[in-house]
Design a protein around this motif. Structure first.
Motif, PDB file in Angstrom:
ATOM      1  N   HIS A 150       6.512   0.064   2.970  1.00 36.64           N
ATOM      2  CA  HIS A 150       5.394   1.003   3.183  1.00 36.64           C
ATOM      3  C   HIS A 150       5.890   2.299   3.828  1.00 36.64           C
ATOM      4  O   HIS A 150       5.335   3.372   3.579  1.00 36.64           O
ATOM      5  CB  HIS A 150       4.280   0.351   4.007  1.00 36.64           C
ATOM      6  CG  HIS A 150       4.592   0.158   5.452  1.00 36.64           C
ATOM      7  ND1 HIS A 150       4.088   0.963   6.441  1.00 36.64           N
ATOM      8  CD2 HIS A 150       5.376  -0.756   6.075  1.00 36.64           C
ATOM      9  CE1 HIS A 150       4.530   0.548   7.605  1.00 36.64           C
ATOM     10  NE2 HIS A 150       5.311  -0.478   7.412  1.00 36.64           N
ATOM     11  N   VAL A 151       6.916   2.210   4.643  1.00 33.79           N
ATOM     12  CA  VAL A 151       7.474   3.414   5.273  1.00 33.79           C
ATOM     13  C   VAL A 151       8.166   4.271   4.214  1.00 33.79           C
ATOM     14  O   VAL A 151       7.984   5.489   4.152  1.00 33.79           O
ATOM     15  CB  VAL A 151       8.474   3.013   6.375  1.00 33.79           C
ATOM     16  CG1 VAL A 151       9.158   4.250   6.946  1.00 33.79           C
ATOM     17  CG2 VAL A 151       7.756   2.235   7.468  1.00 33.79           C
TER      18      VAL A 151
ATOM     19  N   PRO B 286      10.721   7.808  10.094  1.00 34.67           N
ATOM     20  CA  PRO B 286       9.962   8.169  11.303  1.00 34.67           C
ATOM     21  C   PRO B 286      10.468   7.391  12.521  1.00 34.67           C
ATOM     22  O   PRO B 286      10.839   6.225  12.415  1.00 34.67           O
ATOM     23  CB  PRO B 286       8.519   7.754  10.982  1.00 34.67           C
ATOM     24  CG  PRO B 286       8.492   7.350   9.547  1.00 34.67           C
ATOM     25  CD  PRO B 286       9.888   7.118   9.101  1.00 34.67           C
TER      26      PRO B 286
ATOM     27  N   PRO C 181       0.493   5.725   0.059  1.00 35.31           N
ATOM     28  CA  PRO C 181      -0.539   6.648   0.540  1.00 35.31           C
ATOM     29  C   PRO C 181      -1.647   6.916  -0.481  1.00 35.31           C
ATOM     30  O   PRO C 181      -2.786   7.137  -0.106  1.00 35.31           O
ATOM     31  CB  PRO C 181       0.251   7.936   0.845  1.00 35.31           C
ATOM     32  CG  PRO C 181       1.624   7.455   1.170  1.00 35.31           C
ATOM     33  CD  PRO C 181       1.856   6.261   0.274  1.00 35.31           C
TER      34      PRO C 181
ATOM     35  N   GLU D  74      12.122  -2.457  17.059  1.00 29.10           N
ATOM     36  CA  GLU D  74      12.419  -3.034  18.368  1.00 29.10           C
ATOM     37  C   GLU D  74      11.422  -4.146  18.696  1.00 29.10           C
ATOM     38  O   GLU D  74      11.783  -5.218  19.168  1.00 29.10           O
ATOM     39  CB  GLU D  74      12.384  -1.955  19.448  1.00 29.10           C
ATOM     40  CG  GLU D  74      12.846  -2.504  20.790  1.00 29.10           C
ATOM     41  CD  GLU D  74      12.492  -1.613  21.969  1.00 29.10           C
ATOM     42  OE1 GLU D  74      12.051  -0.475  21.763  1.00 29.10           O
ATOM     43  OE2 GLU D  74      12.665  -2.094  23.110  1.00 29.10           O
ATOM     44  N   ALA D  75      10.130  -3.858  18.417  1.00 29.72           N
ATOM     45  CA  ALA D  75       9.106  -4.862  18.700  1.00 29.72           C
ATOM     46  C   ALA D  75       9.354  -6.129  17.896  1.00 29.72           C
ATOM     47  O   ALA D  75       9.254  -7.244  18.413  1.00 29.72           O
ATOM     48  CB  ALA D  75       7.724  -4.289  18.372  1.00 29.72           C
TER      49      ALA D  75
ATOM     50  N   GLY E 148      13.647  -7.187  18.521  1.00 29.83           N
ATOM     51  CA  GLY E 148      14.305  -7.173  19.820  1.00 29.83           C
ATOM     52  C   GLY E 148      15.755  -6.730  19.748  1.00 29.83           C
ATOM     53  O   GLY E 148      16.628  -7.310  20.394  1.00 29.83           O
TER      54      GLY E 148
ATOM     55  N   VAL F 299      10.657   2.065  16.744  1.00 30.43           N
ATOM     56  CA  VAL F 299       9.904   1.402  17.816  1.00 30.43           C
ATOM     57  C   VAL F 299       9.376   0.060  17.308  1.00 30.43           C
ATOM     58  O   VAL F 299       9.442  -0.964  17.999  1.00 30.43           O
ATOM     59  CB  VAL F 299       8.744   2.300  18.295  1.00 30.43           C
ATOM     60  CG1 VAL F 299       7.908   1.582  19.350  1.00 30.43           C
ATOM     61  CG2 VAL F 299       9.283   3.630  18.838  1.00 30.43           C
ATOM     62  N   ASP F 300       8.891   0.070  16.075  1.00 27.48           N
ATOM     63  CA  ASP F 300       8.387  -1.177  15.499  1.00 27.48           C
ATOM     64  C   ASP F 300       9.523  -2.179  15.279  1.00 27.48           C
ATOM     65  O   ASP F 300       9.360  -3.380  15.508  1.00 27.48           O
ATOM     66  CB  ASP F 300       7.671  -0.874  14.182  1.00 27.48           C
ATOM     67  CG  ASP F 300       7.042  -2.124  13.571  1.00 27.48           C
ATOM     68  OD1 ASP F 300       6.198  -2.749  14.256  1.00 27.48           O
ATOM     69  OD2 ASP F 300       7.402  -2.491  12.438  1.00 27.48           O
TER      70      ASP F 300
ATOM     71  N   ALA G  39       5.588   5.987   1.947  1.00 23.12           N
ATOM     72  CA  ALA G  39       4.951   7.139   2.597  1.00 23.12           C
ATOM     73  C   ALA G  39       5.909   8.319   2.630  1.00 23.12           C
ATOM     74  O   ALA G  39       5.528   9.459   2.350  1.00 23.12           O
ATOM     75  CB  ALA G  39       4.498   6.768   4.004  1.00 23.12           C
TER      76      ALA G  39
ATOM     77  N   ASN H 151       8.739   6.222  14.832  1.00 26.59           N
ATOM     78  CA  ASN H 151       7.850   5.083  15.074  1.00 26.59           C
ATOM     79  C   ASN H 151       8.368   3.804  14.406  1.00 26.59           C
ATOM     80  O   ASN H 151       8.114   2.697  14.873  1.00 26.59           O
ATOM     81  CB  ASN H 151       6.445   5.368  14.537  1.00 26.59           C
ATOM     82  CG  ASN H 151       5.786   6.546  15.223  1.00 26.59           C
ATOM     83  OD1 ASN H 151       6.061   6.808  16.397  1.00 26.59           O
ATOM     84  ND2 ASN H 151       4.939   7.269  14.506  1.00 26.59           N
ATOM     85  N   TYR H 152       9.080   3.983  13.305  1.00 24.48           N
ATOM     86  CA  TYR H 152       9.627   2.834  12.590  1.00 24.48           C
ATOM     87  C   TYR H 152      10.608   2.075  13.481  1.00 24.48           C
ATOM     88  O   TYR H 152      10.613   0.846  13.513  1.00 24.48           O
ATOM     89  CB  TYR H 152      10.309   3.304  11.301  1.00 24.48           C
ATOM     90  CG  TYR H 152      11.107   2.225  10.607  1.00 24.48           C
ATOM     91  CD1 TYR H 152      10.470   1.211   9.892  1.00 24.48           C
ATOM     92  CD2 TYR H 152      12.499   2.196  10.699  1.00 24.48           C
ATOM     93  CE1 TYR H 152      11.201   0.220   9.266  1.00 24.48           C
ATOM     94  CE2 TYR H 152      13.238   1.206  10.073  1.00 24.48           C
ATOM     95  CZ  TYR H 152      12.588   0.217   9.362  1.00 24.48           C
ATOM     96  OH  TYR H 152      13.306  -0.775   8.745  1.00 24.48           O
TER      97      TYR H 152
ATOM     98  N   MET I 220       0.850  -1.178   0.000  1.00 27.92           N
ATOM     99  CA  MET I 220       0.000   0.000   0.000  1.00 27.92           C
ATOM    100  C   MET I 220       0.884   1.224   0.000  1.00 27.92           C
ATOM    101  O   MET I 220       1.871   1.288   0.734  1.00 27.92           O
ATOM    102  CB  MET I 220      -0.839   0.021   1.272  1.00 27.92           C
ATOM    103  CG  MET I 220      -2.065  -0.833   1.151  1.00 27.92           C
ATOM    104  SD  MET I 220      -3.152  -0.502   2.530  1.00 27.92           S
ATOM    105  CE  MET I 220      -2.571  -1.763   3.659  1.00 27.92           C
TER     106      MET I 220
END
Lengths: 574, 574
Positions: free
Chosen positions: B566-567, B498, B437, B506-507, B510, B503-504, B570, B500-501, B435
Motif C-alpha cells: 500500500h505504501v 515516507p 489511492p 519499528e512498531a 522492533g 515508524v510502523d 501510494a 511514517n513507514y 487498496m
C-alpha cells in the motif's frame, strides 16, 4: 451530534482526503493508520493541517490483534502499542480503536483479553488517551458486541471503553437491544456504516459492499438511537469502504457521507406521506409529437410563457418541452414547500430553472444519475403543475403512468437509491437480475408507502456500454388489447414477440388455445401471480431514446412481468 | 471424447451462438431453453441451422422443478413436460436435463421424486428421449449427486439417467469418488465447469463466477476421469456462465472453451518440467539504454541480423529490441519444440516473427492479455536464445530476474490464468488485494513446480484506468544495499519512502535503531516471515512504462513484501 468520518472512507492520498472532509463540513475525522503510513506528511504536519481546516482528530485506527495474545508474545504487542501511542501523541489524538484479534493463534479467554487490554489501558492513560475496543464481525473469538462489552467490563479500566460499529453489530444479527445496560459514558466511539443484504463471507461483504446509511438495508438508525439513548454524546463517524467509493472523487463521496449523517439525524422536514406520478417531461421533436399522437395523446394545454406543451391520454400526462435536452419526471408530493425544504436540508441539488411571474413554482431536484424530478401539488391545489398551462380539451382513456425505468451507472446506484429513499421515502423491492444478449441487467423497483409512483432502477453491465436516464415509460390502460390495436392502426411498430415465447407460455400456464391465439394476435406478453394477471406490450426501439410499454394489471398483480424480461431484452437489443 | 458446449455459455443471440460454436470446432451443443424462447428461429429452423453447421443437439436444458412436486400440482408438470418434449422433437434432441426442485414447497421424499421422474420417463420414452436428472447445488432438498443417483435408482426407468455436473458436485464438496458404483451407461450427460474458490452463496457463485476448466480451482479433471472410468462415453459439455463471458465476444469465448476441453483431454505434448526466466525484452529508446547503464547493465551481445542488443548484469538479461513496440518475456522451458507443439495443440497463438537463416528458432506465444512470451532452451543447448547473438564481454553481479508483474484487464484474467497454467503448468498462489489511492489492486503470483520463474498477475480497478502489460520487473541482487548505492550514484531516482513507514516498521518488528537507520538511509522496504527477510527498493516512475525493483531475499523468504504494497502504490500513483 458531532459529525466525523474515517479517512479510509475516501479515495486519494491523505492530503486530498483532509481537504474533501473539511469541504463537506465535517467536524472531525478518524485517521486510518495505513493512510498515515503511506503519507509523506509527518503526524505533526497532519495535526497542523487538520487544525487549519477546522477538523479535530477524533480517532486513530486501528491497532490490531492486541488482546487474546499468547502471553509469551505480549511484549511485542506492548512495544507496538507504545510506538503507536507515540504517533497518536504527535497527532494530538486521544482515542485509539483496538479491534478484536483475528489471528489464528488468538487465545479464547475473556479474562486474558481483559487483562491485556487493562495493561494497554495503563499505557494509554499515561498520556491521557483512551482505548475503544471493537468486536470485528470476523474476529477469531470475539465477534459480537456483547462479547466485547463483557471483556471491557472485566478489564474494569477507565481508559478501556467499548467501540460500537453498526456494520459489525448488524452483520452479526445484533441490533440496538444488544447495547442494553451499556452506559453511554462507557461507549468510547461510534462508527456507522450500512450495507445491502448479501449472503457472503462477512469480511468480503464488509470490504467491498459497505455503503452510507440510507443506501443499504441495515437498521443503522436503531443502533445509533440506542447509543444516544444510553447517553453517548461523542462523534458519530462514518467508516465506509467499498469498491465504489475507492474509485470515486473524494469530494463527491464526502458530500454523500455528510448527507447520510444529516438523514440519520432526522432533522429535515418530513418526507411526503404519499407520492404519485404527475407527468413525464420529454424534449420536443417531430418524433415525439408523432409518437404521442399515435399513442392516442392529444394536446391538453400550452404553457403560459414557455415552449412547453401538455399532452394527455386520460390520466396519463406527458409534457413536451422544446427547451429541455433530456426526459424528466414530475411527481405529486405535497406539501411542495416542505419537500423542497427537505431536499435542500439533505443537500440534494436543485434544478436550475427560470420561471415566469405568477406561475406555480415547481421545485426540481437533480438525482445523482442526472434525472430531474419536479415536485407538484395534487390537481387543483396551489403548486399544481397544471396551473402553468392554459388548458385545452383532450380525451383518451389511459389510466396513467404505471412506472418509469431509469438506467443508472453502476457506480451511481448507491446514491440514486439514497435519493429515492431519503427524499421521497420510497421503499426498495428485491434486486432482480436478468441476462441480456450482451451482458446483464440488475433491476430494483421502488414504491412509496402510499401513492402510485413506481420507479425501476436498472444497472446494465454490457459490452455495448450502459444506457442512462429514462429508458422506458409504462402506461396503464383499462384495455391493453384495444390500446395495442389502436397503436397498430396509428402505425406504431411493436416489439416482435417470438412464437417460441407462446409455446413456453402454454407450457407454464396451460392457457387455452383461444387465450394463446388472442395473446399472439395482439403481440402481448403475459404473466400471472396468484389471482393477478399482467398483459403488456412494448414498442420497437424508438428514436426518442426510450421504450413505451402499455400494460393492464388485474387481480392485484403487483410485479413487472419479470419472467418475460429476457425475451424483451433479446428483442430490444438485437 | 465428444466436445459440446451449452448455448448459455456464450453471449449474443442464439443464431450468433450457433455460428461461434461451429467456428470453434465443437461437435455438438446444449440448447438453453431461454435462448430458444427469445429467438425468432423456430425449433425446426434451429435444428436445420445446426445440421448445416455440422453440430448435433446433444441436450435440451433445463426443465425445472419436475420432481418432489406436491401431487395435486403434478398434472401441471406433466403438461409442461409434454410441451417441452414437443419442442425437443422439433429440435431433434433426445436428452433433456431436469434439475432438482428449488421451490419452497418441494417435497422431501425420494420415493415421490423417483415416481414422478419415472412418470416423466414414460413420456420421454414414447418419443425415444431420455431424462438426465441433475442435483443442483442449491436444490431445495436434493443438492448432492449421491441423492440424485439414489432417486434415479429408485425411479428404475431406462429413460431416467443421472446428469453429472462438475460445478454442482465440487461446489458441494463432492469429488469423483462420489460416483463410485455408478455405471457409465446410467450417466446420461456430463457438464463441466470450473470456478475460483470463493466463500459465498453457492447460487451467486455459480451465476457470476464459473469459468472454464483450468481457469479455476476445482478438480474438474477428477470428476471427468471418474465418469470416463465408469464407462461414460457421451459428450463432455461446457456449461459456463459468468459476468465475464456474458459480455465477451462469443467467438473468443467459444475458442477459450474449446481450448479448455483440449487441456482436459490431456492429449497435448506434456508441459515443461521446469521453467526459468531467460530475459526481459524491451523496446529500444534512449531512456532504456540510459536506464540499463545506470542499473549496472552492459552490452553482452549484438543480434546477428536484427537491431537487437543483449544487455546483462550478472545473471540478469535484458534484450533491447529496436523493432518491438512492447516489452516481452523470455523463458527457459525445454524441450523447446515440445513447448511450441503444446502451445499449438492448446490453440495459444504464435507470435508472428521473421527470423534470419541459421538462427535458433525461438517460438513466441501471445498471451490473452497481449504479452509475448518467447521460449528458449537452457544456456549452451540447441534452441538457446543467446545463440542469436555475437557475444561481448559483460560484467555485473546481479542474480537474475526475480519476478515480472503483468497488468491484465479484469475481463481477460481468467484467460491469462489459463495461459500460465495450461501451457507452462504454473501454479497460482492466493489472491491478494490492496487498496491504492484511486482504486484497488488484485494480485496473484504464479510459479512452476520446478525452476525460478515468478509471474505476478495484477488486476487494477481504478478511476485512472487500468495499466496493461509488464508494469514491473524485479531483479534479485546479492547485496541490495550496494545495488541501491550504485543506482543512486548513477543518477537513478528511487521511489521515496515516507518516514511514517519506518515508524510502523519499528512498531511491527522492533528493529534496532541501527537497522532502522540503515533501511532509512538506503530507502529500503522490509518484510520478515519466520526466519526469512526481504529487502527491496523501487525506482520512481520511469519513462519506460514499467518500474524496476531490486531485491534481496534471505532465509528462505518466499513472498513479495505485501505488507508494504500500500505504501508503494501510494508513492507510485501520486
Amino acid at each position: 451530534m458531532k459529525r466525523s468520518i474515517a479517512t479510509v472512507s475516501l479515495s486519494g492520498l491523505l492530503s486530498d482526503k483532509l481537504e474533501a472532509i473539511a469541504a463537506a463540513g465535517f467536524d472531525g475525522l478518524e485517521i486510518f493508520d495505513n493512510d498515515l503510513i503511506a503519507s509523506p506528511l509527518t503526524p505533526r504536519e497532519v495535526a497542523q493541517r487538520c487544525a487549519e481546516l477546522g477538523l479535530t482528530i477524533d480517532l486513530f485506527q486501528p491497532v490490531r490483534d492486541v488482546e487474546g495474545v499468547p502471553p509469551d508474545r505480549f511484549d511485542a504487542v506492548l512495544h507496538r502499542f507504545r510506538v503507536k501511542l507515540g504517533v497518536m501523541a504527535e497527532l494530538g489524538a486521544t482515542t485509539v480503536l483496538c479491534c478484536s484479534n483475528v489471528a489464528r493463534d488468538a487465545v479464547d479467554d475473556p479474562d486474558l483479553s481483559a487483562a491485556q487490554l487493562a495493561r494497554l489501558g495503563d499505557l494509554a492513560a499515561e498520556q491521557g488517551a483512551t482505548i475503544a475496543y471493537e468486536a470485528l464481525a470476523w474476529g477469531r473469538h470475539v465477534h459480537r458486541v456483547g462479547q466485547a462489552w463483557e471483556i471491557v467490563q472485566r478489564a474494569d479500566h477507565p481508559a478501556v471503553t467499548l467501540a460500537v460499529d453498526t456494520f459489525h453489530m448488524l452483520a452479526r444479527g445484533d441490533d440496538g437491544t444488544a447495547l442494553a445496560g451499556v452506559p453511554g459514558g462507557r461507549i468510547g466511539f461510534l462508527q456507522v456504516a450500512d450495507a445491502p443484504l448479501l449472503d457472503m463471507d462477512v469480511l468480503e461483504w464488509s470490504r467491498h459492499f459497505r455503503c452510507f446509511p440510507g443506501e443499504g438495508m441495515l437498521d443503522v438508525a436503531g443502533v445509533v438511537g440506542a447509543c444516544v439513548e444510553a447517553g453517548y454524546d461523542g462523534p458519530v463517524s462514518l467508516e465506509v469502504f467499498s469498491d465504489v467509493v475507492r474509485e470515486a472523487d473524494p469530494h463527491v463521496t464526502a458530500r454523500d457521507a455528510m448527507r447520510s449523517l444529516l438523514h440519520l439525524e432526522d432533522q429535515a422536514p418530513p418526507a411526503p406521506s404519499r407520492v404519485d406520478p404527475a407527468f413525464l417531461e420529454v424534449p420536443g421533436s417531430p418524433a415525439i409529437t408523432g409518437l404521442l399522437g399515435s399513442l392516442g395523446f392529444s394536446v391538453a394545454g400550452r404553457h403560459r410563457t414557455k415552449p412547453v406543451t401538455w399532452w394527455r391520454n386520460g390520466g396519463a400526462h406527458v409534457v413536451v418541452n422544446d427547451g429541455s435536452p433530456d426526459p424528466a419526471l414530475g411527481v405529486v408530493a405535497s406539501p411542495v414547500p416542505a419537500v423542497a425544504a427537505r431536499a435542500k436540508a439533505l443537500l440534494w441539488p436543485e434544478v436550475d430553472r427560470t420561471r415566469g411571474a405568477g406561475e406555480a413554482h415547481l421545485p426540481g431536484i437533480t438525482s445523482p444519475s442526472g434525472l430531474h424530478v419536479f415536485v407538484s401539488a395534487p390537481e387543483g391545489e396551489d403548486d399544481d403543475w397544471q396551473q402553468d398551462f392554459t388548458p385545452e380539451p383532450a380525451g383518451g382513456d389511459w389510466t396513467g403512468i404505471d412506472h418509469v425505468a431509469i438506467a443508472v451507472p453502476a457506480e451511481r446506484l448507491n446514491e440514486e437509491v439514497s435519493f429515492l429513499r431519503t427524499l421521497f421515502d420510497l421503499a426498495p423491492g428485491a434486486v432482480e437480475e436478468f441476462m441480456e444478449p450482451h451482458g446483464r441487467l440488475r433491476s430494483r423497483a421502488f414504491r412509496p408507502s402510499a401513492g402510485h409512483l413506481r420507479v425501476v432502477l436498472n444497472v446494465e453491465d454490457s459490452s455495448r456500454g450502459p444506457a442512462t436516464g429514462i429508458t422506458q415509460v409504462a402506461f396503464a390502460c383499462p384495455d391493453v388489447r384495444a390500446a395495442v390495436r389502436a397503436m397498430r392502426d396509428a402505425g406504431v411498430v411493436l416489439m416482435p414477440v417470438p412464437d417460441n415465447y407462446y409455446v413456453d407460455l402454454e407450457a407454464r400456464f396451460g392457457l387455452s388455445p383461444e387465450a394463446l391465439a388472442d395473446l399472439r394476435s395482439h403481440g402481448l406478453l403475459y404473466d400471472r401471480a396468484g389471482d393477478g394477471e399482467l398483459l403488456h406490450a412494448f414498442t420497437a426501439p424508438l428514436p426518442t431514446g426510450f421504450h413505451v410499454e402499455v400494460l393492464e394489471r388485474s387481480g392485484g398483480y403487483d410485479g413487472y412481468g419479470s419472467a418475460s424480461t429476457h425475451v424483451r431484452l433479446a428483442a430490444q437489443r438485437v
